[in-house]
Scaffold this motif. Structure first.
Motif, mmCIF file in Angstrom:
data_model
loop_
_atom_site.group_PDB
_atom_site.id
_atom_site.type_symbol
_atom_site.label_atom_id
_atom_site.label_comp_id
_atom_site.label_asym_id
_atom_site.label_seq_id
_atom_site.Cartn_x
_atom_site.Cartn_y
_atom_site.Cartn_z
ATOM 1 N N GLY A 1 -16.151 58.431 -57.834
ATOM 2 C CA GLY A 1 -15.387 57.815 -56.762
ATOM 3 C C GLY A 1 -16.266 57.824 -55.533
ATOM 4 O O GLY A 1 -17.019 58.777 -55.304
ATOM 5 N N GLY A 2 -16.207 56.759 -54.739
ATOM 6 C CA GLY A 2 -17.060 56.685 -53.552
ATOM 7 C C GLY A 2 -16.252 56.374 -52.310
ATOM 8 O O GLY A 2 -15.406 55.469 -52.314
ATOM 9 N N ARG A 3 -16.517 57.118 -51.227
ATOM 10 C CA ARG A 3 -15.838 56.909 -49.939
ATOM 11 C C ARG A 3 -16.847 56.300 -48.975
ATOM 12 O O ARG A 3 -17.903 56.874 -48.714
ATOM 13 C CB ARG A 3 -15.324 58.244 -49.411
ATOM 14 C CG ARG A 3 -14.136 58.152 -48.452
ATOM 15 C CD ARG A 3 -14.493 57.698 -47.067
ATOM 16 N NE ARG A 3 -13.342 57.733 -46.167
ATOM 17 C CZ ARG A 3 -13.315 57.173 -44.965
ATOM 18 N NH1 ARG A 3 -14.394 56.525 -44.492
ATOM 19 N NH2 ARG A 3 -12.243 57.249 -44.216
ATOM 20 N N VAL A 4 -16.522 55.113 -48.447
ATOM 21 C CA VAL A 4 -17.458 54.396 -47.585
ATOM 22 C C VAL A 4 -17.651 55.156 -46.265
ATOM 23 O O VAL A 4 -16.720 55.791 -45.754
ATOM 24 C CB VAL A 4 -16.954 52.962 -47.337
ATOM 25 C CG1 VAL A 4 -15.734 52.950 -46.433
ATOM 26 C CG2 VAL A 4 -18.058 52.088 -46.763
ATOM 27 N N LEU A 5 -18.857 55.110 -45.709
ATOM 28 C CA LEU A 5 -19.130 55.769 -44.435
ATOM 29 C C LEU A 5 -18.791 54.878 -43.250
ATOM 30 O O LEU A 5 -18.406 55.357 -42.189
ATOM 31 C CB LEU A 5 -20.603 56.186 -44.346
ATOM 32 C CG LEU A 5 -21.019 57.408 -45.162
ATOM 33 C CD1 LEU A 5 -22.458 57.783 -44.861
ATOM 34 C CD2 LEU A 5 -20.114 58.599 -44.868
ATOM 35 N N GLY A 6 -18.974 53.575 -43.421
ATOM 36 C CA GLY A 6 -18.706 52.642 -42.331
ATOM 37 C C GLY A 6 -17.313 52.052 -42.413
ATOM 38 O O GLY A 6 -16.352 52.723 -42.825
#
Length: 609
Positions: A217-222
């Motif tokens: 799972g990936g959480r966007v930084l921007g």
């Protein structure tokens, strides 16, 4: 050498292995009654709850639920693959390990999955190394309140910005490129262009019950959308069955008395940061029955955590409906609603661990939430309103398996509405349950010792499927009394527990001389193996084979009866909203199903008149 190790060799190996000697070499055991005890090597504890049975040749921890045979212990304690654990035990016993030839299809599938696991593990370590080299990502995690230790425990990583970092580094040839696409880490567009799925995101590896990375799972930084992105379905990842954080909870040695279901990765990680390791999250899907059955293999109590807004209430209603068919006696579901605008991540940081744990302890029982749901929008002061509340509640209660919990729900509904509990029980078909056979006089309990669980743990209140498995593991000869008609009905229930019961019956019938340790030895699913190890500690009050046979057949009969009632309950549930008062008000499809359910009985009554 490739190929499967024959089960007959595993049985022989376990027969020659003394589990007490194997475990005592790693954990100093102390004689305690008929068993041996120690402080559990898989979680922190001061009072021994880890028990080793030389009679059954398996171990079990009543604190964290770890259990298995000598092979399972080596795999868990020494972190050995199955084959390596077999080879180590074989060396101790002076045996050579034989191999069976796999079919070409099975060997190809095994190789395919193994390469995907290897590739995902490699990517997980690369993402983790990228986090260490990214001040931006480290700053983000620190700002969110995540420490380096928690990031390490969950192997949180970072996918750098750019369209082809993974593609260039790992897609070095056609075979590697195919693995990246099949694992979902590289996307192949319609125009045959390929690019990394995860870019400029904090990465959360998703691990299965054996600790293997199966997805991310990936959480966007921007500000890119979507904020959270999951791997797609792959040959090794099926999101409708997986739960983020379950492996980490077991690894942390957390108490599995209860498990808290939250919404997101960051909720799980932040609760762990504050010392609450019992949280898990679904992976972008609503909670399903497979999720619940998996949770109940590790705990007897599941608590759903939702926002207190309308969306949270709707999600809670869906969770309620999914939970009802799984509520065998001894299982508990509760609901925890957070203040508006808060999630577990923000709330635990705001009020701290103790206050959040207090909220968990006071979560609303399923019974109270069910009756509150049934009463929504109804006037409880008028007879008509109370009748509607009862009708709404009974449509939900009909989905609960027959047993003590359903009877208690009906009793509470009767108390709130003033209606007759016995009549409502009859409406649900509860009056035709088979009578309970007489029990033998129980034997006096054995002396309590450090390795013995409390009486409630020795004889837990199990559902019919778990109770039947407990009887089988106590006396495998009972498998010979399984009725093929009952087995067919069990298959129709289509639940993981009944599926496991059927597998256990088939395994014992195929290998009637197997010991408990032998049955557990080649069980492929780690969670099923853990559940069977727990059920193997079940000590029924009955002792004679005839009495046990009677009880075992009774469990199968209750499950078969539950299967027979399911179509009726499904129809009742569908008609719960605005139940038609006349047969003519039913839809054509409902009329057809109504006739199929009730017409045969009416015809029979007329023919006998």
């Amino acid at each position: 050498m490739s190929g499967r190790i024959p089960q007959s060799f595993i049985d022989q190996l376990l027969d020659r292995t003394d589990i007490v000697e194997v475990i005592d070499a790693a954990v100093k055991l102390k004689k305690s009654g008929r068993n041996y005890s120690a402080c559990c090597p898989f979680h922190q504890e001061k009072t021994p709850s880890f028990s080793v049975s030389p009679d059954k040749q398996f171990y079990y921890c009543f604190g964290c639920g770890a259990g298995g045979n000598a092979l399972g212990f080596l795999m868990a304690h020494e972190h050995l693959p199955f084959v390596e654990a077999v080879e180590r035990l074989a060396r101790r016993a002076g045996l050579d390990v034989p191999r069976e030839q796999l079919s070409p299809q099975a060997e190809q599938q095994q190789r395919r999955e193994r390469t995907l696991y290897d590739r995902l593990a490699e990517l997980s370590e690369w993402y983790y190394s990228q986090l260490k080299n990214s001040p931006e990502a480290i700053h983000y995690l620190k700002k969110r309140g995540i420490s380096g230790k928690t990031a390490r425990d969950y192997r949180i990583g970072f996918a750098p910005a750019g369209w082809d970092n993974v593609l260039k580094r790992f897609g070095t040839d056609d075979a590697a490129l195919h693995e990246l696409i099949e694992s979902g880490m590289v996307v192949e567009g319609e125009d045959s262009k390929r690019y990394d799925r995860f870019r400029h995101r904090v990465m959360f590896p998703i691990r299965d019950g054996r600790g293997r990375v199966i997805a991310f799972g990936g959480r966007v930084l921007g500000d890119d959308k979507p904020k959270y992105l999951n791997s797609p379905e792959t040959p090794v990842f099926h999101k409708s069955r997986e739960l983020y954080g379950l492996f980490e909870a077991r690894l942390a040695g957390a108490s599995m008395d209860r498990l808290l279901v939250v919404e997101g990765y960051m909720d799980v990680v932040m609760l762990a940061e504050h010392g609450i390791h019992q949280a898990v999250a679904t992976l972008g899907t609503a909670v399903g029955r497979a999720h619940l059955e998996r949770l109940f293999r590790h705990t007897s109590e599941v608590i759903f955590c939702f926002d207190g807004d309308n969306a949270g209430l709707k999600a809670a209603h869906r969770a309620l409906e999914v939970s009802l068919p799984t509520l065998q006696d001894g299982r508990m579901v509760r609901f925890m609603f957070l203040p508006d605008g808060e999630d577990p991540d923000s709330l635990v940081q705001k009020e701290g661990r103790a206050a959040f744990a207090e909220r968990i302890a006071h979560a609303e029982p399923l019974s109270a939430f069910l009756l509150r749901t049934a009463a929504t929008g109804q006037d409880s002061q008028s007879p008509d309103g109370r009748a509607r509340i009862a009708r709404n509640a009974l449509a939900l209660i009909a989905q609960v398996p027959a047993g003590l919990f359903r009877s208690l729900l009906i009793a509470e509904l009767a108390k709130q509405t003033g209606l007759d509990a016995h009549r409502m029980e009859q409406q649900l078909g509860g009056h035709d349950a088979p009578p309970t056979p007489p029990r033998e006089r129980p034997e006096p309990p054995p002396p309590q010792d450090a390795a013995s669980p409390p009486a409630a743990q020795r004889s837990p209140q199990l559902g019919a499927a778990h109770q039947a498995m407990g009887y089988l593991l106590f006396n495998p000869q009972l498998a010979a009394h399984a009725n093929p008609l009952n087995e067919s009905a069990l298959a129709a229930l289509d639940s993981p527990d009944t599926e496991l019961l059927l597998k256990l019956i088939a395994e014992i019938q195929a290998r009637p001389d197997s010991s408990v340790a032998g049955l557990l030895s080649y069980w492929g699913d780690a969670e099923e193996r853990s559940l069977l190890a727990r059920l193997a500690t079940y000590n029924p009050l009955l002792t004679s084979h005839e009495a046990l046979r009677h009880e075992f057949i009774g469990c199968l009969a209750r499950l078969a009866q539950e299967a027979a009632k399911r179509p009726t309950r499904q129809l009742q549930a569908e008609l719960a909203e605005g139940l038609p008062l006349n047969y003519s008000d039913l839809s054509p499809e409902q009329k057809q199903r109504f006739q199929a359910l009730f017409q045969p009985k009416a015809d029979k009554n007329r023919s006998g008149a």
